[in-house]
Enzyme design. Structure first.
Site: not given
Length: 381
Positions: A30, A112, A133, A135, A161, A170, A256, A280, A283
């Site tokens: 991860y 986050s 941050q 989302y 973000t 991923r 960001k 990022h 990622r």
């Protein structure tokens, strides 16, 4: 008597090696993985490694200064802790360790939305060093409440973000069977059993949870919250949305994940106070250009109107110096600090900062720079 930490772990790579030995395989995957073939992760590091500096010598004795002011706050160095989601899966109690290190070393810690602590806990613990941050939630009411909670918890700066327009594939994480909530089965139990420090940490802190988001879900189980995250966060960010966030947040606003100069321009037009150049950490899009390669065009377009922040690929104080020499005003790292926490527990994030800051000062001394703004003069093109 044990040797001092700097003697035993003088580089971020030393922390990385120890962290890998102490973490279950799924936790390591991860943290360390990107997406696709991990080419973007490697591209970030390779592109930074190509940047070279020219020493200028015979300057006598001097002590380089790395204190940096940003948004009216003085930080010990232009080094911050980047936001990382599900930190408790990487190492139990990581959020508390990161916040404490930020407070102690006087550097920004960006929490986050999908970390495993609450802003009400992390904000006071970071003692004025906290950034939040966001989302972007799809529901305006949830967005307003998250912004309110961040403000009331003492976070000084809001970071929106932009670089997660869709869920990344991923593949390494898929193969490692990373789930939210974790699927407790023989494989996970076996991996946990051979990493007793991580397992004992889980017993003390509990299984990782999206604690910030629990109040918005009727059933506060990880399964329901995980589905809620996928359905309610991200995928709808637009310039109009950014303008709405600007209206709701009274402090510094950072966007960001910007890699395009036109995007940077439009963010400033909508009220952003800084641009954060990032892919990022490799990622999201394996075909992305290295973040450091995006920096010059964005700096040219911004033209000093706002600070430009950088992350992606930072593994040393030399990398910090490289990004600053290229023109960044401030540099954040994510994996480097989590390597420290996983390697050394509570003291690891602070030690990761000490390594980065000590290397940065050393690079400045080696290149004849008393001030950070002299680093671009040492850049070899």
């Amino acid at each position: 008597m044990a040797a001092p930490l700097m003697d035993r772990y003088p580089a971020i790579s030393d922390l990385e090696a120890r962290a890998r030995k102490r973490m279950p395989f799924f936790s390591w995957e991860y943290l360390a993985s990107g997406t696709g073939a991990d080419q973007a992760v490697q591209r970030n590091e390779d592109a930074l490694a190509e940047i070279t500096l020219v020493p200028q010598l015979l300057k006598g004795e001097f002590d380089p200064s790395v204190e940096t002011e940003l948004f009216g706050v003085t930080y010990s160095a232009p080094i911050g802790i980047a936001p990382v989601g599900l930190t408790g899966l990487i190492w139990p109690g990581a959020d508390a360790a990161l916040a404490a290190a930020a407070a102690d070393r006087r550097i920004p810690y960006c929490m986050s939305t999908v970390s495993t602590t609450r802003p009400e806990d992390a904000g006071p613990a970071s003692d004025g060093m906290g950034w939040f941050q966001l989302y972007p939630p799809r529901q305006p009411e949830m967005r307003a409440d998250l912004i309110r909670r961040a403000r009331e918890s003492g976070f000084t700066t809001l970071v929106v973000t932009a670089d997660v327009p869709a869920r990344s594939r991923r593949e390494r994480q898929v193969k490692a069977q990373i789930r939210v909530p974790p699927k407790i089965g023989p494989k996970l139990l076996a991996q946990s059993a051979i990493n007793p420090s991580w397992s004992m940490g889980v017993l003390r802190n509990g299984l990782p949870r999206f604690r910030t988001l629990e109040k918005y879900v009727d059933k506060a189980t990880m399964q329901h919250i995980a589905g809620f995250v996928g359905a309610s966060l991200g995928g709808t960010l637009s310039y109009d949305y950014l303008s709405e966030v600007r209206d709701e947040w009274r402090g510094p606003l950072v966007v960001k994940g910007i890699l395009d100069a036109d995007d940077a321009e439009r963010c400033l037009d909508r009220g952003a106070d800084a641009i954060w150049v990032s892919n990022h950490g490799g990622r999201q899009l394996d075909g992305s250009l290295a973040a450091i390669h995006a920096l010059p065009a964005i700096l040219e377009r911004v033209n000093g109107r706002a600070p430009v922040i950088f992350d992606s690929g930072i593994r040393s104080g030399l990398d910090v110096a490289r990004a600053l020499a290229m023109g960044a005003d401030f540099v954040f790292a994510g994996r480097a600090f989590l390597f420290g926490v996983a390697a050394l527990g509570k003291r690891g994030a602070g030690h990761a900062y000490d390594v980065l800051a000590d290397e940065l000062v050393n690079v400045m001394a080696q290149t004849g720079c008393r001030q950070l703004n002299e680093l671009p003069l040492r850049l070899h093109s």
